[in-house]
Design a protein around this motif. Structure first.
Motif, PDB file in Angstrom:
ATOM      1  N   VAL A  12      48.715  37.087  40.105  1.00  0.00           N
ATOM      2  CA  VAL A  12      47.960  36.453  39.026  1.00  0.00           C
ATOM      3  C   VAL A  12      46.555  37.032  38.922  1.00  0.00           C
ATOM      4  O   VAL A  12      45.992  37.144  37.827  1.00  0.00           O
ATOM      5  CB  VAL A  12      47.924  34.916  39.204  1.00  0.00           C
ATOM      6  CG1 VAL A  12      49.318  34.337  39.130  1.00  0.00           C
ATOM      7  CG2 VAL A  12      47.245  34.521  40.503  1.00  0.00           C
ATOM      8  N   ALA A  13      45.945  37.413  40.052  1.00  0.00           N
ATOM      9  CA  ALA A  13      44.602  38.005  40.012  1.00  0.00           C
ATOM     10  C   ALA A  13      44.648  39.391  39.378  1.00  0.00           C
ATOM     11  O   ALA A  13      43.768  39.753  38.588  1.00  0.00           O
ATOM     12  CB  ALA A  13      44.013  38.081  41.415  1.00  0.00           C
ATOM     13  N   LEU A  14      45.669  40.182  39.715  1.00  0.00           N
ATOM     14  CA  LEU A  14      45.805  41.511  39.106  1.00  0.00           C
ATOM     15  C   LEU A  14      46.039  41.400  37.610  1.00  0.00           C
ATOM     16  O   LEU A  14      45.445  42.144  36.814  1.00  0.00           O
ATOM     17  CB  LEU A  14      46.952  42.274  39.763  1.00  0.00           C
ATOM     18  CG  LEU A  14      46.731  42.798  41.190  1.00  0.00           C
ATOM     19  CD1 LEU A  14      48.017  43.405  41.728  1.00  0.00           C
ATOM     20  CD2 LEU A  14      45.614  43.831  41.222  1.00  0.00           C
ATOM     21  N   LYS A  15      46.892  40.480  37.202  1.00  0.00           N
ATOM     22  CA  LYS A  15      47.181  40.324  35.776  1.00  0.00           C
ATOM     23  C   LYS A  15      45.945  39.901  34.996  1.00  0.00           C
ATOM     24  O   LYS A  15      45.826  40.189  33.793  1.00  0.00           O
ATOM     25  CB  LYS A  15      48.309  39.306  35.586  1.00  0.00           C
ATOM     26  CG  LYS A  15      49.662  39.815  36.047  1.00  0.00           C
ATOM     27  CD  LYS A  15      50.731  38.743  35.923  1.00  0.00           C
ATOM     28  CE  LYS A  15      52.071  39.238  36.457  1.00  0.00           C
ATOM     29  NZ  LYS A  15      53.120  38.184  36.423  1.00  0.00           N
ATOM     30  N   ALA A  16      45.021  39.216  35.672  1.00  0.00           N
ATOM     31  CA  ALA A  16      43.770  38.819  35.025  1.00  0.00           C
ATOM     32  C   ALA A  16      42.741  39.950  35.032  1.00  0.00           C
ATOM     33  O   ALA A  16      41.627  39.766  34.525  1.00  0.00           O
ATOM     34  CB  ALA A  16      43.182  37.588  35.710  1.00  0.00           C
ATOM     35  N   GLY A  17      43.096  41.113  35.597  1.00  0.00           N
ATOM     36  CA  GLY A  17      42.221  42.281  35.557  1.00  0.00           C
ATOM     37  C   GLY A  17      41.247  42.399  36.703  1.00  0.00           C
ATOM     38  O   GLY A  17      40.302  43.197  36.633  1.00  0.00           O
ATOM     39  N   HIS A  18      41.449  41.630  37.784  1.00  0.00           N
ATOM     40  CA  HIS A  18      40.519  41.660  38.911  1.00  0.00           C
ATOM     41  C   HIS A  18      40.992  42.636  39.991  1.00  0.00           C
ATOM     42  O   HIS A  18      42.191  42.694  40.293  1.00  0.00           O
ATOM     43  CB  HIS A  18      40.393  40.271  39.535  1.00  0.00           C
ATOM     44  CG  HIS A  18      39.769  39.263  38.632  1.00  0.00           C
ATOM     45  ND1 HIS A  18      38.407  39.091  38.531  1.00  0.00           N
ATOM     46  CD2 HIS A  18      40.322  38.365  37.772  1.00  0.00           C
ATOM     47  CE1 HIS A  18      38.138  38.123  37.662  1.00  0.00           C
ATOM     48  NE2 HIS A  18      39.289  37.673  37.186  1.00  0.00           N
TER      49      HIS A  18
END
Length: 794
Positions: free
Chosen positions: A159-165
Motif C-alpha cells: 500500500v505504501a508503494l502504490k501511494a508513491g512512497h
C-alpha cells in the motif's frame, strides 16, 4: 502487612477469583453447547445419511473423494517439509514478495548486529517519488523471521508503494552476532534512519511502521532519535504487558499470565543456556500455538484436507514465514523478559539507551498512531493503549507536550490479521498511509480514528476517514472496567521473578552451562517438535515421502470431488466442527483455571506497594493544580507572533471538541496554509504543536484573560496588522464560508479584530527559553530558501 490484613486480603481475593472463574466456566460451557448444537443441526440428519449410505454408488463417490484428498493433504505436508529444508539450506531469507537491495548491513558495524536495512524495489507499473516521505517497516523478532509486513501485494509494503512512497524494510538474520544486545540493535536502527534521511534529503522525516514486538522497537528508536523520525505507527504492539481484560464476562488474555505461572524470567535464561548461549525462537512460536489448540491441533490441518484442491498454495505460502525459526542471544531474551514481559519497564523510564540515558517515551516528537483489535488475545487494546495513561496521566499533559496520539481499533481481526490480512492492508493500512500528513497537522491531543466504508459512483468501495478528539481519562475508564486494579498483583510477579532469576544464576546456571555445548544445542534445536514436524515429512530427508509427488499428480488428473451438500460431506463438516468446539472448550477451561491460579497465588504474595514513576501525577488532581496548566497560565502574557496565532486558532476553532473532524475539512486547512504562507510563521511542526497545546490550555482555563492579554503578544504594530489581515482573508475565503462557521466563531473573529485594531499594547516579554518569533514580512520568505511547515510535511 500484618497477618490479619493479609488474611482479609486473601479471603477477598479468593471470593473475586471464584466469581470470575464461575462466570468464565459457565460462559465457556454455554458457547460449547451452542456450537455443538449448531454443528449437529446443520450437518446431515440420520435420515439423510441412511438414505445415502445404503447406496453403494454414493458411498463409493465419497470414499474416492476422501482417499484423493488424503493423498493431496499428505503431498502438501511433503511440500511443506521440502520447503522448510530448502529455506533452511538457503539461510532462511526474508519472506518478502518484493525485490530488494541491501542498503546497510549491521553485521559490518563497529558493534555488529544481525540486522540490515533493505530498500524495496517497486514492482513493474508502480512509480515511486523519491521526494515523498519514506517508510521504514520493522517486523517482529518474536521467533519468526522478517518479511510479514511485505508478505504479499496487499500488505504494508504494497500500500505504501502504490501511494508513491519509497519503502525500506528492517530485516534480521537467523543467527545473532556474538554479544549483541537490544540496545545495540536500537543504535544500529538509528544509523538506518539517518541513512534513509540522507538518501531522501528533500523528503519529510521517515515514518516508522512497527508490527507487534517491532512496535516497541520502533518506539525505542523514535525515543532515541526524536529529531530524525517522523510519525510512528505501531500495530498490535504490546506496550503495557501487564494490562488485559480481566472482566466477568469478556474473554481473557492468557499471554499476560504466562510469565507468572512459569515463575518469571528464569525459564528463558534456562532455555538460552541449554542452547549454548542462544535462545531458540521456536519456543516463542510454540507459545503462540499453545494459545489456540483448536487451530494448532485441528483447524488448520483439517482446512487443508477439506479444501485440498485450493488451500495448499495459501497454506504453504504462510508456512514459509510461520515455519522459519530464528535465534536470539541470551542477553537479548533476558533483556526482553526482564524489562518487558515481566518487568513492564518500557514506559516507566527504567530502560536506558546506549549513552546511558533513560528512555522517556514522552521525548517522541512525531505523532503516534496505535492500531489494535478487540479480537486480539495476544495484544489486547489495553496493552496497546494503557501505556499512554501511564506516562501522561492527563489529557492536558499530552497537549502541553505538543503530542498527537491517534487510536484505531478493529472490531474482530486476530493478532496476525492486524499486519497480515489483505483486507486490513487495503482498508486500515492504506488509509493510515493516506492521512499521515493530515495527522501531523492535528492540534495536540488524543484522537480516535474511524474509517467509514461506502460505495462509490461506479460501485467501487471508498473510504472516508474522520478524527474525533477524546479525553485520556475517558478512554482509560472505558477499556479498563476494574480501573486496572488487577495489575497490582503483577508487582508480586516481578518480585518473585527477580528472586527466582537470582537463585537460578547462583545455583543452577553454572551447572547448566557446563553441560551445554554447541553440539547438544544444535541437536535440541533440530529435534524441537515444531522443526521435527516439518523436516520429518520432507522427501529430501525422508525417502518414504517421495511417492507422494507422482501420486498427487495422478490424483489431480483423475480428481472426482463430491459437493459440499453431499450428506456424508455434511456429516464430515459437522464432526470437524464438534472437534474444533471441543478443543476450544478445553482452551477456555484451561485459560480460566490458569487465570484463577495466577490470582490465587500472586494476590497473596506480600509485596511493598509499587511506586509510581517519578513523572506520574495524580489524574484526579484539580485541573488548575496540574503543573502543565500552572506553567501555561504563568506564561499567559509572554510570547510573540507564533503564540498569538496559536491562541487565536484555538479561540476561533475550539467548537470542534468532541465533534468529528472529517478528512475533507482537514485537507482544506492544508490548502489554506499553503495559500496564506506569507502570513504564517516558519516553525517546526513539533514546536508548533507544543505552542498550540500551551495556548489551548491558556484559552480553555482562562478564556477571558487569554483574549484580554492577546495584544500583549503582538507588541509590534505590523504583527497586529498581519493577524488582522489573515483573519480577514480567511473569513472571506469561499471554502471557509462554505464550511458554515458558527455565529459564535464569527463573533469571536470580530472581537479579536476589534481588540487588535485598538493598538497601544505593552511590549510583551519573550517566553523563558524561547525567543519571540515573527511571521515573514512578505512572500519573499519562500524565495530565500526556507520552507513552510506544510511544505516540510509534504
Amino acid at each position: 502487612m500484618d497477618a490479619g490484613k493479609l488474611l482479609a486480603r486473601s479471603q477477598e481475593s479468593a471470593k473475586k477469583v471464584g466469581v470470575v472463574l464461575q462466570k468464565r466456566t459457565q460462559g465457556a460451557t454455554e458457547r460449547y453447547v451452542k456450537r455443538v448444537g449448531d454443528a449437529l443441526g446443520t450437518g446431515a440428519s440420520p435420515a439423510d445419511m441412511l438414505a445415502a449410505v445404503p447406496n453403494p454408488f454414493e458411498f463409493f463417490r465419497y470414499a474416492v473423494d476422501v482417499a484423493q484428498r488424503q493423498v493431496l493433504f499428505w503431498d502438501t505436508m511433503r511440500r511443506r517439509g521440502d520447503q522448510f529444508v530448502e529455506r533452511a539450506s538457503q539461510g532462511l531469507p526474508p519472506v518478502l514478495s518484493f525485490a530488494y537491495e541491501v542498503v546497510l548491513d549491521g553485521r559490518t558495524f563497529e558493534r555488529p548486529v544481525n540486522y540490515a536495512l533493505l530498500r524495496i524495489t517497486p514492482p513493474e507499473g508502480v512509480v515511486v517519488d523519491p521526494t515523498r516521505r519514506p517508510y521504514i517497516i520493522i517486523d517482529p523478532r518474536a521467533g519468526h523471521g522478517p518479511g510479514i509486513g511485505g508478505f504479499k501485494d496487499d500488505s504494508q509494503v504494497g500500500v505504501a508503494l502504490k501511494a508513491g512512497h519509497p519503502v525500506y524494510f528492517v530485516i534480521f538474520y537467523p543467527d545473532p552476532e556474538p554479544g549483541q544486545t537490544l540496545i545495540d540493535v536500537t543504535a544500529a536502527e538509528q544509523r538506518f534512519v539517518k541513512k534513509v534521511r540522507a538518501l531522501h534529503p528533500k523528503s519529510a522525516k521517515p515514518a516508522l511502521i512497527g508490527n507487534c514486538q517491532g512496535g516497541w522497537a520502533a518506539m525505542m528508536l523514535a525515543t532515541a532519535s526524536p529529531d530524525d523520525t517522523g510519525p510512528v505507527v505501531i500495530n498490535g504492539a504490546p506496550m503495557s504487558y501487564w494490562s488485559g481484560a480481566w472482566t466477568e464476562g469478556a474473554s481473557d488474555n492468557p499471554m499476560r499470565y504466562a510469565g507468572g505461572m512459569l515463575g518469571g524470567s528464569w525459564a528463558a535464561s534456562l532455555a538460552a543456556d541449554l542452547g549454548n548461549g542462544k535462545f531458540d525462537g521456536a519456543y516463542l512460536v510454540q507459545n503462540f500455538e499453545n494459545l489456540n489448540p483448536a487451530n494448532s491441533l485441528w483447524d488448520k490441518w483439517y482446512h487443508v484436507f477439506d479444501k485440498a484442491d485450493t488451500e495448499p498454495p495459501r497454506f504453504l505460502d504462510f508456512e514459509r514465514w510461520w515455519g522459519g525459526y530464528y535465534l536470539m542471544n541470551a542477553e537479548e531474551i533476558e533483556w526482553i523478559t526482564r524489562n518487558l514481559f515481566v518487568g513492564n519497564k518500557i514506559w516507566s523510564g527504567e530502560v536506558k539507551g546506549a549513552a546511558g540515558k533513560a528512555m522517556d517515551l514522552r521525548d517522541i516528537k512525531a505523532p503516534i498512531i496505535l492500531f489494535a483489535s478487540m479480537g486480539d488475545n495476544i495484544t489486547p487494546p489495553q496493552q496497546a493503549f494503557n501505556w499512554v495513561a501511564d506516562i501522561y496521566k492527563t489529557t492536558d499533559e499530552i497537549k502541553a507536550r505538543g503530542q498527537v496520539i491517534v487510536g484505531l481499533v478493529h472490531e474482530d481481526v486476530g493478532h496476525l490479521g492486524i499486519f497480515v490480512s489483505g483486507k486490513v492492508a487495503k482498508k486500515e493500512h492504506a488509509q493510515i498511509v493516506s492521512v499521515l500528513k493530515t495527522i501531523e497537522r492535528l492540534p495536540p491531543g488524543l484522537y480516535a480514528m474511524a474509517i467509514q466504508e461506502r460505495k462509490g459512483a461506479h460501485g467501487a468501495v471508498e473510504y472516508e476517514v474522520e478524527f474525533r478528539e477524546r479525553r485520556l481519562e475517558d478512554i482509560v475508564a472505558s477499556v479498563n472496567r476494574f480501573k486496572r486494579a488487577d495489575e497490582e498483583v503483577f508487582d508480586a510477579v516481578a518480585s518473585v521473578s527477580e528472586l527466582n532469576q537470582r537463585a537460578y544464576e547462583l545455583l543452577a546456571r553454572p551447572l547448566v552451562q557446563a553441560m551445554s555445548n554447541e553440539h547438544t544445542a544444535e541437536l535440541a534445536r533440530e529435534f524441537h517438535p515444531l522443526r521435527f514436524q516439518n523436516w520429518a515429512l520432507s522427501s529430501l530427508v525422508n525417502p518414504w515421502m517421495s511417492w507422494l509427488a507422482p501420486a498427487a499428480e495422478a490424483v489431480k488428473a483423475q480428481r472426482q470431488p463430491v459437493t459440499d451438500d453431499h450428506p456424508l460431506r455434511r456429516a464430515e463438516h459437522a464432526g470437524a466442527e464438534v472437534i474444533s468446539a471441543t478443543l476450544d472448550y478445553y482452551r477456555a477451561l484451561r485459560d480460566a483455571m490458569t487465570e484463577a491460579a495466577f490470582f490465587s497465588i500472586y494476590a497473596n504474595v506480600p509485596t511493598p506497594k509499587a511506586s509510581k514513576p517519578a513523572h506520574a501525577e495524580d489524574a484526579q488532581r484539580d485541573a488548575l493544580e496540574q503543573p502543565q496548566v500552572r506553567d501555561a497560565l504563568a506564561a499567559i502574557e509572554r510570547g510573540g507572533y507564533v503564540e498569538a496565532l496559536a491562541r487565536v486558532a484555538y479561540l476561533i476553532g475550539h467548537k470542534n471538541g468532541g465533534e468529528p473532524l472529517p478528512l475533507s475539512r482537514l485537507e482544506m486547512r492544508a490548502e489554506l496554509v499553503d495559500e496564506y504562507a506569507d502570513l504564517l510563521p516558519q516553525v517546526d511542526p513539533f514546536e508548533w504543536r507544543t505552542i498550540r497545546g500551551e495556548q489551548e490550555l491558556i484559552a480553555r482555563y482562562e478564556p477571558e484573560r487569554a483574549l484580554a492579554t492577546l495584544p500583549l503578544l503582538l507588541s509590534d504594530e505590523g504583527d497586529r496588522e498581519r493577524v488582522i489581515a489573515l483573519l480577514d482573508r480567511v473569513m472571506a475565503d469561499p471554502r471557509v464560508r462554505d464550511s458554515h462557521p458558527s455565529a459564535e466563531q464569527a463573533a469571536m473573529v470580530e472581537g479579536i479584530r476589534k481588540l487588535l485594531a485598538k493598538g497601544g499594547a505593552r511590549k510583551a516579554a519573550p517566553a523563558a527559553g524561547r525567543r519571540a518569533r515573527r511571521a515573514p514580512a512578505n512572500p519573499v520568505a519562500r524565495a530565500n530558501g526556507k520552507r513552510t511547515a506544510h511544505e516540510r510535511q509534504a
